[in-house]
Design a protein around this motif. Structure first.
Motif, PDB file in Angstrom:
ATOM      1  N   LEU A   1       9.116  -0.111   1.380  1.00 19.94           N
ATOM      2  CA  LEU A   1       8.723  -1.409   1.912  1.00 19.94           C
ATOM      3  C   LEU A   1       9.353  -2.530   1.091  1.00 19.94           C
ATOM      4  CD1 LEU A   1       7.110  -2.935   4.022  1.00 19.94           C
ATOM      5  CD2 LEU A   1       5.116  -2.778   2.516  1.00 19.94           C
TER       6      LEU A   1
ATOM      7  N   ILE B   1       8.154   3.155  11.272  1.00 18.40           N
ATOM      8  CA  ILE B   1       7.206   2.223  10.648  1.00 18.40           C
ATOM      9  C   ILE B   1       6.710   1.229  11.685  1.00 18.40           C
ATOM     10  CG2 ILE B   1       6.939   0.356   8.967  1.00 18.40           C
ATOM     11  CD1 ILE B   1       9.047   1.890   7.224  1.00 18.40           C
ATOM     12  N   GLU B   2       7.650   0.648  12.444  1.00 19.97           N
ATOM     13  CA  GLU B   2       7.274  -0.358  13.442  1.00 19.97           C
ATOM     14  C   GLU B   2       6.391   0.219  14.542  1.00 19.97           C
ATOM     15  OE1 GLU B   2      10.618  -2.571  14.911  1.00 19.97           O
ATOM     16  OE2 GLU B   2      10.983  -3.502  12.963  1.00 19.97           O
TER      17      GLU B   2
ATOM     18  N   GLY C   1       3.429  -2.077  10.641  1.00 19.93           N
ATOM     19  CA  GLY C   1       4.521  -1.942  11.607  1.00 19.93           C
ATOM     20  C   GLY C   1       4.714  -3.181  12.452  1.00 19.93           C
TER      21      GLY C   1
ATOM     22  N   THR D   1       4.486   6.177  10.903  1.00 14.47           N
ATOM     23  CA  THR D   1       4.527   6.512   9.485  1.00 14.47           C
ATOM     24  C   THR D   1       4.213   5.263   8.694  1.00 14.47           C
ATOM     25  OG1 THR D   1       5.788   7.638   7.748  1.00 14.47           O
ATOM     26  CG2 THR D   1       6.994   6.072   9.082  1.00 14.47           C
ATOM     27  N   CYS D   2       3.709   5.473   7.522  1.00 15.25           N
ATOM     28  CA  CYS D   2       3.415   4.362   6.620  1.00 15.25           C
ATOM     29  C   CYS D   2       4.426   4.454   5.469  1.00 15.25           C
ATOM     30  CB  CYS D   2       1.989   4.489   6.096  1.00 15.25           C
ATOM     31  SG  CYS D   2       1.440   3.056   5.200  1.00 15.25           S
ATOM     32  N   PRO D   3       5.128   3.370   5.191  1.00 12.71           N
ATOM     33  CA  PRO D   3       6.186   3.456   4.182  1.00 12.71           C
ATOM     34  C   PRO D   3       5.631   3.534   2.761  1.00 12.71           C
ATOM     35  CG  PRO D   3       5.897   1.192   4.862  1.00 12.71           C
ATOM     36  CD  PRO D   3       5.000   2.027   5.741  1.00 12.71           C
TER      37      PRO D   3
END
Length: 78
Positions: free
Chosen positions: A48, A36-37, A5, A41-43
């Motif tokens: 991505l 994400i930033e 992020g 959450t993790c993309p």
């Protein structure tokens, strides 16, 4: 551990782009960029990749540590 992020935010800001502009360019929601930033959450790799295609950055290069990055702290993982 790589902070995806923060790294994404730094990349976006270095290119003078808003979250909304990045989302529009990548074809994803600006909510996803924001989450994400913020590290909420993790993309997925596919998301991505779409995001990074908006910059002159390859997916593999995104994960390579920069030489000027501060050293990691904490206990190393086994």
């Amino acid at each position: 551990m790589l902070d995806i992020g923060r790294k994404l935010q730094n990349l976006r800001e270095a290119h003078g782009m808003s979250q909304r502009a990045l989302a529009r360019r990548a074809g994803i929601s600006n909510t996803l960029v924001s989450l994400i930033e913020k590290g909420k959450t993790c993309p997925f790799i596919a998301s991505l990749k779409k995001i990074l295609d908006s910059f002159p950055v390859e997916l593999s290069d995104f994960f390579v540590p920069r030489p000027d990055a501060p050293p990691r702290t904490g206990v190393p993982r086994k």
